[in-house]
Write an enzyme that holds these catalytic residues in place. Structure first.
Site, short mmCIF file in Angstrom:
data_model
loop_
_atom_site.label_atom_id
_atom_site.label_comp_id
_atom_site.label_asym_id
_atom_site.label_seq_id
_atom_site.Cartn_x
_atom_site.Cartn_y
_atom_site.Cartn_z
N GLU A 227 0.89 -1.18 0.00
CA GLU A 227 0.00 0.00 0.00
C GLU A 227 0.91 1.21 0.00
O GLU A 227 1.52 1.55 1.03
CB GLU A 227 -0.88 0.01 1.26
CG GLU A 227 -1.83 -1.17 1.36
CD GLU A 227 -3.06 -1.01 0.49
OE1 GLU A 227 -3.29 0.08 -0.07
OE2 GLU A 227 -3.80 -2.00 0.33
N CYS A 261 -1.86 9.52 2.82
CA CYS A 261 -1.69 9.00 1.46
C CYS A 261 -2.84 9.43 0.58
O CYS A 261 -2.67 9.66 -0.61
CB CYS A 261 -1.56 7.48 1.49
SG CYS A 261 -2.96 6.67 2.28
N GLU A 358 4.59 12.85 -5.28
CA GLU A 358 3.86 12.96 -4.02
C GLU A 358 4.45 14.09 -3.17
O GLU A 358 5.67 14.21 -3.06
CB GLU A 358 3.95 11.64 -3.25
CG GLU A 358 3.03 11.62 -2.03
CD GLU A 358 3.05 10.28 -1.31
OE1 GLU A 358 4.16 9.74 -1.08
OE2 GLU A 358 1.97 9.78 -0.97
P1 NAD Z 1 9.01 4.70 3.85
O1 NAD Z 1 8.83 3.88 2.66
O2 NAD Z 1 10.19 5.58 3.93
O3 NAD Z 1 9.07 3.79 5.18
C1 NAD Z 1 8.01 2.95 5.55
C2 NAD Z 1 8.53 1.86 6.48
O4 NAD Z 1 9.46 1.05 5.77
C3 NAD Z 1 9.27 2.34 7.71
O5 NAD Z 1 8.86 1.55 8.80
C4 NAD Z 1 10.73 2.09 7.36
O6 NAD Z 1 11.55 1.89 8.48
C5 NAD Z 1 10.62 0.83 6.55
N1 NAD Z 1 11.73 0.58 5.60
C6 NAD Z 1 12.52 1.49 4.97
N2 NAD Z 1 13.35 0.86 4.12
C7 NAD Z 1 13.09 -0.46 4.21
C8 NAD Z 1 13.62 -1.62 3.55
N3 NAD Z 1 14.55 -1.53 2.62
N4 NAD Z 1 13.10 -2.81 3.88
C9 NAD Z 1 12.11 -2.94 4.80
N5 NAD Z 1 11.58 -1.87 5.46
C10 NAD Z 1 12.05 -0.65 5.15
O7 NAD Z 1 7.67 5.55 4.00
P2 NAD Z 1 7.34 6.68 5.06
O8 NAD Z 1 8.08 7.92 4.69
O9 NAD Z 1 7.43 6.15 6.44
O10 NAD Z 1 5.78 6.90 4.80
C11 NAD Z 1 5.24 7.81 3.90
C12 NAD Z 1 4.75 7.07 2.67
O11 NAD Z 1 3.75 6.13 3.04
C13 NAD Z 1 4.08 7.99 1.68
O12 NAD Z 1 4.50 7.67 0.37
C14 NAD Z 1 2.60 7.66 1.83
O13 NAD Z 1 1.82 7.93 0.71
C15 NAD Z 1 2.65 6.20 2.14
N6 NAD Z 1 1.41 5.77 2.77
C16 NAD Z 1 0.57 4.94 2.06
C17 NAD Z 1 -0.64 4.55 2.62
C18 NAD Z 1 -1.60 3.65 1.86
O14 NAD Z 1 -2.50 3.09 2.49
N7 NAD Z 1 -1.46 3.49 0.56
C19 NAD Z 1 -0.98 4.98 3.91
C20 NAD Z 1 -0.10 5.83 4.57
C21 NAD Z 1 1.09 6.20 4.01
#
Ligand code: NAD
Length: 470
Positions: A227, A261, A358
């Protein structure tokens, strides 16, 4: 890890990161307990989750307080905790209905064979979540996975980690749950370890991280429910109610400081009402108050420093290509926190990052269109396909336009309804995600593999018979 407080900018919290060995040990403990958890049946799991619900209620204020430091949002944090309690209740009600045993039935294609379907949950589901709604997005997949009979290794974001303390206390009060639900602390490295030690992954986060995780899951041959981000468009048709449209667009763009999001991030307005729309929404945007005093106001600071830099870069990029700022327009530091007032941008186009990447901030870029085809072309001109909005007083017309949008959900005459409606199934289109819907019944059913018992009730075919037919 030293963690920044979004209101003060001070690094005032130490996150004790789990080592790889600890994460492996947690996954083994879950794996060892999961069999009994599954075999106990859904009614017992519901009873355990209901105990957890009571325990969460006990820690509700503590968790809300921790979340309000994590996100610098007071009332939204209280609503977030209450919302999560609602999610637990809803799944406790729905899961047993979905798992009621189906009767044995004759096969439609081989009429002497009876069929029984079994439902086999994944042993360990890894849940990895982002910082914008830390508790909700940590538990939105966790709860149905647990009720399905899976164990869960949960790694919330390192950007907003304080709430994990209260959450873990609530889990530890329910010993049968604490064996199959374990919280992992850390950043990307911890996330990678979760991906290596689970049998299915539910990831909510950015597109770049989602793609990396998807690739590792493909290599490991396990499912990844991704997601990801969005760039939600709104199309405002000529017959839209301007008060309704401007109220809803403003709330969706700047609510939670645009850090959702499903925030609307690009607005296309019929040219016949464009000027009126722009004036009205600019006036309303100027009235939005900041929560500099945490007890009052409507919009808080930006949570994540790296995101604040991106927002400023997008505004600068747009202005350098000819955009005009009507209100707001810059990230400023107030008492150590990073703030961005609601920002209305006009003279924007798709050469600008603010219309294609975004933003995750309270920016309202508005473009005019002259035909519905042009509006649809602009709305669909995106790598993202999360959700969108259409505004029109003609419901049929709105649905006609909405049906042609390449997104998983469309709010008609409102914005971001997917943050309220959890029972309508929706997939993320394009790069906004992949695999089964997290919402609706599918949000539960995706945690099972189907297994078939094929019971022959007649004498099996012999080899002689088989040969005769050749
Ligand atoms: P991110 O991708 O930077 O991090 C998300 C999570 O992934 C964190 O817990 C992070 O520690 C972990 N992570 C980072 N690198 C990783 C790897 N290589 N392997 C495994 N885990 C890893 O995202 P963010 O900045 O925390 O969140 C914002 C993003 O989330 C935005 O793009 C937003 O649109 C999206 N989002 C989507 C939804 C949805 O339902 N579609 C909901 C909320 C947020």
């Amino acid at each position: 890890m030293k963690i920044r407080n979004p209101r003060t900018g001070i690094y005032d919290y130490n996150l004790l990161v789990d080592s790889n060995d600890v994460i492996v040990a947690k996954s083994i403990e879950i794996r060892n307990a999961q069999k009994a958890w599954n075999e106990n049946g859904v009614e017992k799991r519901v009873a355990t989750v209901q105990k957890w619900l009571e325990s969460l209620k006990k820690y509700q204020n503590e968790i809300a307080e921790q979340l309000s430091i994590d996100t610098a949002r007071k009332s939204i944090s209280a609503v977030e905790v209450a919302g999560v309690l609602g999610v637990l209740q809803a799944w406790c009600y729905r899961a047993p209905q979905l798992l009621s045993p189906a009767d044995e039935r004759p096969s439609m294609s081989a009429n002497t064979v009876m069929v029984q379907q079994q439902w086999i949950p994944y042993d360990v589901v890894g849940v990895i979540s982002p910082w914008n709604f830390p508790l909700l997005l940590a538990l939105i997949d966790t709860v149905p996975a647990l009720l399905a009979g899976c164990g869960v290794l949960l790694k919330p974001s390192e950007v907003t980690p304080r709430f994990m303390d209260g959450l873990e206390k609530s889990i530890n009060e329910v010993p049968e749950l604490s064996k199959v639900l374990k919280v992992v602390r850390g950043g990307a490295e911890a996330g990678k370890a979760v991906v290596q030690n689970a049998d299915a992954i539910c990831f909510t986060g950015s597109v770049p991280t989602g793609k990396k995780i998807g690739a590792v899951c493909a290599e490991r041959f396990i499912p990844a429910f991704l997601e990801l981000g969005g760039k939600d468009p709104a199309v405002v048709l000529a017959d839209a109610d301007l008060e309704v449209a401007t109220d809803a667009v403003l709330r969706s763009c700047v609510g939670a400081t645009g850090q959702a999001c499903q925030s609307l991030e690009r607005i296309y307005v019929d040219q016949t009402i464009y000027d009126d729309f722009v004036h009205l929404i600019t006036d309303k945007a100027e009235e939005v108050t900041l929560t500099i005093n945490p007890e009052e106001g409507q919009m808080g600071p930006l949570i994540f420093e790296a995101q604040a830099i991106k927002i400023q870069e997008q505004i600068d990029d747009a202005v350098s290509k000819g955009a005009e700022i009507l209100t707001g327009g810059k990230v400023e530091t107030i008492d150590g926190g990073l703030w961005c007032r609601p920002t209305v941008l006009i003279h924007v186009d798709h050469s600008m990052k603010v219309m294609t990447e975004e933003t995750f901030g309270p920016i309202i870029p508005i473009m005019a269109f002259s035909t519905e085809d042009e509006a649809l072309e602009l709305a669909n001109d995106s790598i993202y396909g999360l959700s969108s909005s259409v505004f029109s007083t003609n419901k049929e017309k709105a649905i006609e336009i909405a049906s042609k949008m390449e997104v998983g959900a469309v709010s008609i005459n409102d914005g971001s309804l997917t943050n309220k409606v959890f029972d309508a199934e929706k997939n993320s289109f394009k790069e906004s995600g992949i695999n089964g819907s997290r919402m609706g019944d599918a949000g539960f059913l995706r945690f099972f593999r189907r297994k078939a018992m094929l019971i022959q009730t007649a004498k099996p075919e012999t080899m002689a018979n088989f040969e005769e037919k050749q």
